[in-house]
Design a protein around this motif. Sequence first.
Motif, short mmCIF file in Angstrom:
data_model
loop_
_atom_site.label_atom_id
_atom_site.label_comp_id
_atom_site.label_asym_id
_atom_site.label_seq_id
_atom_site.Cartn_x
_atom_site.Cartn_y
_atom_site.Cartn_z
N GLU A 368 -1.39 4.49 -3.31
CA GLU A 368 -0.87 3.98 -4.57
C GLU A 368 0.16 4.92 -5.20
O GLU A 368 1.18 4.46 -5.72
CB GLU A 368 -2.03 3.76 -5.55
N HIS A 369 -0.09 6.21 -5.15
CA HIS A 369 0.70 7.15 -5.95
C HIS A 369 1.59 8.08 -5.13
O HIS A 369 2.52 8.67 -5.68
CB HIS A 369 -0.23 7.98 -6.84
N LEU A 370 1.30 8.25 -3.85
CA LEU A 370 2.14 9.11 -3.02
C LEU A 370 2.93 8.31 -1.98
O LEU A 370 3.59 8.89 -1.12
CB LEU A 370 1.29 10.18 -2.32
N ASP A 371 2.80 6.98 -2.06
CA ASP A 371 3.58 6.10 -1.19
C ASP A 371 3.37 6.42 0.29
O ASP A 371 4.31 6.47 1.07
CB ASP A 371 5.06 6.17 -1.54
N PHE A 372 2.10 6.67 0.64
CA PHE A 372 1.77 6.96 2.03
C PHE A 372 0.48 6.22 2.36
O PHE A 372 -0.61 6.68 2.02
CB PHE A 372 1.59 8.47 2.24
N ASP A 373 0.61 5.07 2.97
CA ASP A 373 -0.53 4.19 3.23
C ASP A 373 -0.94 4.31 4.69
O ASP A 373 -0.46 3.57 5.54
CB ASP A 373 -0.16 2.75 2.87
N LEU A 374 -1.82 5.27 4.97
CA LEU A 374 -2.23 5.52 6.35
C LEU A 374 -3.15 4.44 6.87
O LEU A 374 -3.05 4.00 8.02
CB LEU A 374 -2.92 6.89 6.43
N HIS A 375 -4.08 3.99 6.02
CA HIS A 375 -5.11 3.05 6.48
C HIS A 375 -4.96 1.66 5.84
O HIS A 375 -5.83 0.82 6.02
CB HIS A 375 -6.50 3.59 6.16
N GLY A 376 -3.91 1.44 5.08
CA GLY A 376 -3.75 0.14 4.43
C GLY A 376 -4.76 -0.10 3.33
O GLY A 376 -5.13 -1.24 3.06
N ARG A 377 -5.21 0.97 2.68
CA ARG A 377 -6.23 0.84 1.63
C ARG A 377 -5.59 1.02 0.27
O ARG A 377 -5.45 2.12 -0.23
CB ARG A 377 -7.33 1.89 1.83
N HIS A 378 -5.20 -0.06 -0.33
CA HIS A 378 -4.67 -0.01 -1.68
C HIS A 378 -5.83 -0.21 -2.66
O HIS A 378 -6.93 -0.61 -2.29
CB HIS A 378 -3.63 -1.13 -1.90
N TYR A 379 -5.55 0.06 -3.93
CA TYR A 379 -6.52 -0.33 -4.95
C TYR A 379 -6.64 -1.84 -4.94
O TYR A 379 -5.65 -2.56 -4.95
CB TYR A 379 -6.06 0.13 -6.33
N LYS A 380 -7.85 -2.33 -4.91
CA LYS A 380 -8.08 -3.76 -4.92
C LYS A 380 -8.47 -4.19 -6.33
O LYS A 380 -8.99 -3.40 -7.11
CB LYS A 380 -9.19 -4.12 -3.92
N SER A 381 -8.19 -5.43 -6.62
CA SER A 381 -8.60 -5.96 -7.91
C SER A 381 -10.12 -5.91 -8.01
O SER A 381 -10.83 -6.50 -7.20
CB SER A 381 -8.10 -7.40 -8.06
N VAL A 382 -10.61 -5.17 -9.00
CA VAL A 382 -12.04 -4.93 -9.12
C VAL A 382 -12.62 -5.83 -10.20
O VAL A 382 -12.06 -5.94 -11.29
CB VAL A 382 -12.31 -3.44 -9.47
N ASP A 383 -13.74 -6.47 -9.89
CA ASP A 383 -14.47 -7.25 -10.88
C ASP A 383 -14.86 -6.32 -12.02
O ASP A 383 -15.41 -5.24 -11.80
CB ASP A 383 -15.71 -7.85 -10.22
#
Length: 573
Positions: A368-383
Amino acid sequence: MLVRFDRYIVECVRKPVPNQNVSKQRPMAEPTAKPRSNKLNKENRGRWLWLCFGLSGVAMLSATAGALLAVSLSSTPLMQSRLSAEDAAIFSNSDLARTNLKLPELTRSVNILILGTSVLTSDLKEENVPELGYHAPVNSLDGLSDVMLLVRFDPQANKLTVLSIPRDTRTLVEGYGVRKINDANYFGGPALSAKAVNELLGGVRIDRYIRINVQGVEKLVDALGGVKMYVPVDMKYQDDSQRLYINLKQGEQYLAGKEALQFLRFRYDQLGDIGRIQRQQMMMRSLMDQTLNINTITRLPKILSVVQEFIDTNLTIEEIAALAGFAAQTESSNVQMLMVPGDFSAPEEYEASYWLPNYERLDAMIAEHLDFDLHGRHYKSVDPAYVRVAIQDSTDDWDAVDLLRNSLSDQGYWNVFVSSPWNQPLAVTRIVAQNGDMESAQAIRDALGLGEVRVESTGSLRSDITIQIGRDWLAKQNLRNADPSVQDSSPRDSSYSDDSSEPPAADEYPGEPPVTDEYRDWTPPDPYADPYADPYADPYAAPYAEPYAEPYTEPYTEPTVPPQEGYWQSPGY
């Protein structure tokens, strides 16, 4: 411009300027007036000729100085380390900045590794170290890195991100096994530290490094003119073996370099080094808000001359100016301060104490903040029901805390707990994205209708979002009390107000509202339950595996440094 200047020189020689002071001078006895006029014209022509040649000389010197400046901009006069070709290749060798007609500017996003060191005479291996009778601080950069920051300057997003790395983070240090990350600078300097950070963060690029001795921090704060800070608690500590004396009183005050260093070095509280990281983030934000501006850029050479003996960096002068210029123009709302998420190790886990990273949350933070998505894990919309929300009160009004909990519950935020108070009185409520989840923080801000969203790690360690209540929340509740049309519909407000001389009798409290079909199959989790438990587990199950276990009802407390003797009590910075 040079052609015009040459043309101006020619015109100066061809067209003499009449002397306007001649008429004001008392004429002397002369044979005739005409020879006098010719003489003055010759004198004026000579004067302007010399002036033009003088300006030509200045232009030539300026051109020479400009050429020398162009060379110096690409030099690294503050670099003290002698990196081998292999070590130098760890850092990016591409250009980061360019110089335009105004100031140098960044050409791309940049990741800078900052290492802060504190070295004592007892840490040195040299035999000729003078015996002073105490452990004196030494201007050296080769010790343990007690402060580790990865700072990302992103001109495309116009954002500045600071990631604090706890000094005791357990990770792989190449050639030395799994150990504390601050050992890397001791064993291999900035190159090995960059490798260790790269390993911890899953391959994030490190472009440049800065190492600074703790003594340089004091000089830097003084060069910037001090900083206005709120000291959250009385800070008092004495270590005669180092002649380290910390004595700061709670409250808002101006801190000079010496006092600022005391504020940063203090670590003798319940959170140890993690609490110190939180104070570092507070001071960095205050310094940026108060002292970093365009005027600071003009004083950059003087500032660097003050701290140059305490700094080692492979940044060029041009790059330093570009980074400072970008930071000075970045809005405070676009400055994000994070910390590697994790938890304290238990005393029985390892012989040494560690900060154990939570890699799943760390990967999401990096993406999210360092623009380096190694595993494709973004913050997800959380209930909202699963967002861990901590409340820290700065108003000393427990009714305000209760009202906030009720309001959050009405909005579907049921995993809410009250943490330790925020000692600094706040005018505006802060909604702190503790682990960088800005989307959830913004959603809470929209639900409350007030507050300032901050991405920093100064909140509760166990929370996803920490709400630090300010006076604006009290003002909103007073407005509701004054206008019945916007009266809060919570059961507590309808039966009890601040104007009541005494609370109503127990039988006068309204009963619990009925459970609708919408929520019949799910009940709110215990706010004091383990925040790391599986949110999808059976909510009716006992918190422990044993049958007929009693529910866990112990009040929430912040995690603290393990109290065992010698644990987390390393001397020094």
